[in-house]
Design a protein around this motif. Structure first.
Motif, PDB file in Angstrom:
ATOM      1  N   GLY A 173      -1.903   1.346   9.170  1.00  0.00           N
ATOM      2  CA  GLY A 173      -2.302   2.677   8.735  1.00  0.00           C
ATOM      3  C   GLY A 173      -1.614   3.851   9.374  1.00  0.00           C
ATOM      4  O   GLY A 173      -1.911   4.998   9.023  1.00  0.00           O
ATOM      5  N   GLU A 174      -0.667   3.627  10.308  1.00  0.00           N
ATOM      6  CA  GLU A 174       0.034   4.761  10.909  1.00  0.00           C
ATOM      7  C   GLU A 174       1.059   5.310   9.925  1.00  0.00           C
ATOM      8  O   GLU A 174       1.803   4.550   9.319  1.00  0.00           O
ATOM      9  N   PRO A 175       1.132   6.624   9.776  1.00  0.00           N
ATOM     10  CA  PRO A 175       2.097   7.194   8.833  1.00  0.00           C
ATOM     11  C   PRO A 175       3.526   7.052   9.348  1.00  0.00           C
ATOM     12  O   PRO A 175       3.769   6.971  10.555  1.00  0.00           O
ATOM     13  N   GLY A 176       4.470   7.021   8.413  1.00  0.00           N
ATOM     14  CA  GLY A 176       5.871   7.024   8.782  1.00  0.00           C
ATOM     15  C   GLY A 176       6.481   5.646   8.934  1.00  0.00           C
ATOM     16  O   GLY A 176       5.797   4.626   8.849  1.00  0.00           O
ATOM     17  N   PRO A 177       7.802   5.613   9.213  1.00  0.00           N
ATOM     18  CA  PRO A 177       8.555   4.355   9.218  1.00  0.00           C
ATOM     19  C   PRO A 177       8.826   3.775  10.605  1.00  0.00           C
ATOM     20  O   PRO A 177       9.686   2.912  10.747  1.00  0.00           O
ATOM     21  N   TRP A 178       8.100   4.205  11.622  1.00  0.00           N
ATOM     22  CA  TRP A 178       8.472   3.929  13.007  1.00  0.00           C
ATOM     23  C   TRP A 178       7.694   2.791  13.643  1.00  0.00           C
ATOM     24  O   TRP A 178       7.821   2.557  14.851  1.00  0.00           O
ATOM     25  N   HIS A 179       6.887   2.047  12.907  1.00  0.00           N
ATOM     26  CA  HIS A 179       5.885   1.181  13.535  1.00  0.00           C
ATOM     27  C   HIS A 179       6.112  -0.315  13.334  1.00  0.00           C
ATOM     28  O   HIS A 179       5.261  -1.121  13.693  1.00  0.00           O
ATOM     29  N   GLY A 180       7.234  -0.714  12.763  1.00  0.00           N
ATOM     30  CA  GLY A 180       7.583  -2.123  12.675  1.00  0.00           C
ATOM     31  C   GLY A 180       7.010  -2.876  11.493  1.00  0.00           C
ATOM     32  O   GLY A 180       7.269  -4.068  11.333  1.00  0.00           O
ATOM     33  N   SER A 181       6.208  -2.201  10.688  1.00  0.00           N
ATOM     34  CA  SER A 181       5.681  -2.799   9.454  1.00  0.00           C
ATOM     35  C   SER A 181       5.529  -1.691   8.428  1.00  0.00           C
ATOM     36  O   SER A 181       5.633  -0.505   8.755  1.00  0.00           O
ATOM     37  N   ALA A 182       5.291  -2.077   7.180  1.00  0.00           N
ATOM     38  CA  ALA A 182       5.180  -1.080   6.120  1.00  0.00           C
ATOM     39  C   ALA A 182       4.174  -1.524   5.077  1.00  0.00           C
ATOM     40  O   ALA A 182       4.103  -2.702   4.728  1.00  0.00           O
ATOM     41  N   LEU A 183       3.427  -0.553   4.596  1.00  0.00           N
ATOM     42  CA  LEU A 183       2.560  -0.741   3.435  1.00  0.00           C
ATOM     43  C   LEU A 183       2.727   0.478   2.543  1.00  0.00           C
ATOM     44  O   LEU A 183       2.480   1.607   2.977  1.00  0.00           O
ATOM     45  N   ALA A 184       3.165   0.260   1.339  1.00  0.00           N
ATOM     46  CA  ALA A 184       3.292   1.331   0.360  1.00  0.00           C
ATOM     47  C   ALA A 184       2.445   0.980  -0.853  1.00  0.00           C
ATOM     48  O   ALA A 184       2.448  -0.175  -1.299  1.00  0.00           O
ATOM     49  N   THR A 185       1.718   1.963  -1.354  1.00  0.00           N
ATOM     50  CA  THR A 185       0.883   1.755  -2.533  1.00  0.00           C
ATOM     51  C   THR A 185       0.947   2.991  -3.423  1.00  0.00           C
ATOM     52  O   THR A 185       1.535   4.016  -3.068  1.00  0.00           O
ATOM     53  N   ASN A 186       0.270   2.899  -4.550  1.00  0.00           N
ATOM     54  CA  ASN A 186       0.162   4.048  -5.440  1.00  0.00           C
ATOM     55  C   ASN A 186      -0.837   5.082  -4.924  1.00  0.00           C
ATOM     56  O   ASN A 186      -1.107   6.070  -5.592  1.00  0.00           O
ATOM     57  N   GLY A 187      -1.367   4.891  -3.742  1.00  0.00           N
ATOM     58  CA  GLY A 187      -2.320   5.817  -3.135  1.00  0.00           C
ATOM     59  C   GLY A 187      -3.750   5.439  -3.419  1.00  0.00           C
ATOM     60  O   GLY A 187      -4.574   5.336  -2.508  1.00  0.00           O
ATOM     61  N   ARG A 188      -4.080   5.192  -4.648  1.00  0.00           N
ATOM     62  CA  ARG A 188      -5.440   4.832  -5.028  1.00  0.00           C
ATOM     63  C   ARG A 188      -5.884   3.518  -4.384  1.00  0.00           C
ATOM     64  O   ARG A 188      -7.059   3.334  -4.081  1.00  0.00           O
ATOM     65  N   LEU A 189      -4.932   2.620  -4.179  1.00  0.00           N
ATOM     66  CA  LEU A 189      -5.259   1.294  -3.656  1.00  0.00           C
ATOM     67  C   LEU A 189      -5.051   1.173  -2.150  1.00  0.00           C
ATOM     68  O   LEU A 189      -5.290   0.105  -1.584  1.00  0.00           O
ATOM     69  N   HIS A 190      -4.631   2.243  -1.513  1.00  0.00           N
ATOM     70  CA  HIS A 190      -4.200   2.116  -0.119  1.00  0.00           C
ATOM     71  C   HIS A 190      -5.332   1.729   0.819  1.00  0.00           C
ATOM     72  O   HIS A 190      -5.187   0.788   1.618  1.00  0.00           O
ATOM     73  N   GLU A 191      -6.436   2.425   0.747  1.00  0.00           N
ATOM     74  CA  GLU A 191      -7.539   2.134   1.675  1.00  0.00           C
ATOM     75  C   GLU A 191      -8.103   0.732   1.465  1.00  0.00           C
ATOM     76  O   GLU A 191      -8.343   0.015   2.453  1.00  0.00           O
ATOM     77  N   PRO A 192      -8.344   0.286   0.235  1.00  0.00           N
ATOM     78  CA  PRO A 192      -8.809  -1.100   0.069  1.00  0.00           C
ATOM     79  C   PRO A 192      -7.832  -2.134   0.611  1.00  0.00           C
ATOM     80  O   PRO A 192      -8.243  -3.133   1.206  1.00  0.00           O
ATOM     81  N   VAL A 193      -6.527  -1.902   0.447  1.00  0.00           N
ATOM     82  CA  VAL A 193      -5.550  -2.865   0.954  1.00  0.00           C
ATOM     83  C   VAL A 193      -5.502  -2.825   2.475  1.00  0.00           C
ATOM     84  O   VAL A 193      -5.444  -3.871   3.141  1.00  0.00           O
ATOM     85  N   LEU A 194      -5.528  -1.628   3.069  1.00  0.00           N
ATOM     86  CA  LEU A 194      -5.581  -1.524   4.530  1.00  0.00           C
ATOM     87  C   LEU A 194      -6.784  -2.283   5.077  1.00  0.00           C
ATOM     88  O   LEU A 194      -6.678  -3.017   6.079  1.00  0.00           O
ATOM     89  N   ALA A 195      -7.938  -2.094   4.456  1.00  0.00           N
ATOM     90  CA  ALA A 195      -9.140  -2.780   4.931  1.00  0.00           C
ATOM     91  C   ALA A 195      -9.007  -4.275   4.787  1.00  0.00           C
ATOM     92  O   ALA A 195      -9.396  -5.036   5.696  1.00  0.00           O
ATOM     93  N   ALA A 196      -8.434  -4.725   3.702  1.00  0.00           N
ATOM     94  CA  ALA A 196      -8.270  -6.153   3.481  1.00  0.00           C
ATOM     95  C   ALA A 196      -7.355  -6.780   4.531  1.00  0.00           C
ATOM     96  O   ALA A 196      -7.635  -7.846   5.092  1.00  0.00           O
TER      97      ALA A 196
END
Length: 284
Positions: A252-275
């Motif tokens: 869930g940290e913003p930006g490209p500096w954290h060694g992993s990435a999650l990109a979504t259409n925005g609407r699905l972001h929180e459910p995927v982060l929680a999962a």
């Protein structure tokens, strides 16, 4: 800032032109020189040539800016820093698979504000700058659309099409992409990826830059990966976000500096982060 970024975007597109010429000249060359780096990843003569070409042009056009590149490291300051992946998808490049490209970003105080992803073997390019939207060259059979925000590229790409992420709201209707099962296994999260894949409509491993630009185009809805560096991601952040999506690390940290990435259409972001945080996929 938008007016200033228009000049930076125009330069980034020029850099992509130079990169495309250098990389295509060696794509599928029978005498391509390939070496193995200390981290056991491949590097080709084309990777090196593309990054040198970009660095040389930046030294002329933006001598006061810093540069962070995959092959030749960091030079200069980080207030204004160009971040370069000369060939994203080197393994594809050396095998002759056309899904690869050059990634060029400008970050200001660590925040990517300009991004260009150019995939010359597929004849496609995607670009964005803060406040100017995200755009792509029209694919075969498409009709482009012009408009405000395409100005920095309109002369070069008069048929540019504006990007917009999907409006999918339920995991059950979502299309999921990832880099590889091995990547998730090595990060210790394969079980969570597999659990998530059982809840979505469709899963595919498109991989590399292709997943992110497909998300920005609205044809997939979720993509994520581990073991990535800032140069793998920085150019893709403004493209995804200016298309209306959201881009963070897997945690869930913003930006490209954290060694992993999650990109979504925005609407699905929180459910995927929680999962992915606890393995418990919410029902949708």
């Amino acid at each position: 800032m938008t007016a200033d970024l228009a000049e930076d975007l125009a330069l980034a597109l020029e850099l992509a032109d130079l990169a495309d010429a250098a990389s295509l000249a060696r794509f599928r060359a029978v005498d391509l020189d390939v070496q193995t780096k200390p981290d056991r990843t491949p590097v080709t003569e084309a990777d090196l040539a593309v990054e040198r070409t970009i660095r040389d042009r930046l030294a002329e056009a933006r001598p006061g800016d810093g540069i962070l590149g995959e092959e030749f490291g960091t030079e200069g300051g980080a207030t204004r820093q160009w971040i370069i992946d000369p060939i994203d998808g080197t393994a594809n490049f050396l095998r002759g698979v056309p899904v690869w490209g050059t990634l060029i970003a400008l970050a200001i105080d660590g925040v990517p504000v300009v991004g260009v992803a150019s995939s010359p073997a597929m004849g496609r390019r995607w670009w964005a700058a803060r406040g100017m939207g995200a755009w792509t060259t029209a694919a075969a059979g498409e009709l482009g659309t012009s408009g405000q925000g395409a100005d920095a590229a309109s002369a070069r790409f008069p048929g540019a099409r504006r990007l917009r992420v999907s409006a999918v709201e339920r995991l059950a209707d979502a299309s999921l992409s990832f880099q590889s099962l091995a990547q998730w296994r090595e990060a210790g999260h394969l079980d969570r990826l597999l659990a998530l894949s059982q809840q979505v409509w469709r899963d595919r491993a498109y991989g590399d830059l292709w997943s992110y630009v497909l998300l920005a185009e609205g044809v997939i809805d979720i993509t994520g990966e581990f073991d990535v560096k800032v140069y793998d991601l920085a150019a893709l952040v403004p493209i995804v976000e200016e298309a209306g999506g959201r881009f963070t690390s897997i945690t869930g940290e913003p930006g490209p500096w954290h060694g992993s990435a999650l990109a979504t259409n925005g609407r699905l972001h929180e459910p995927v982060l929680a999962a992915l945080a606890d393995g418990a996929i919410p029902t949708s």
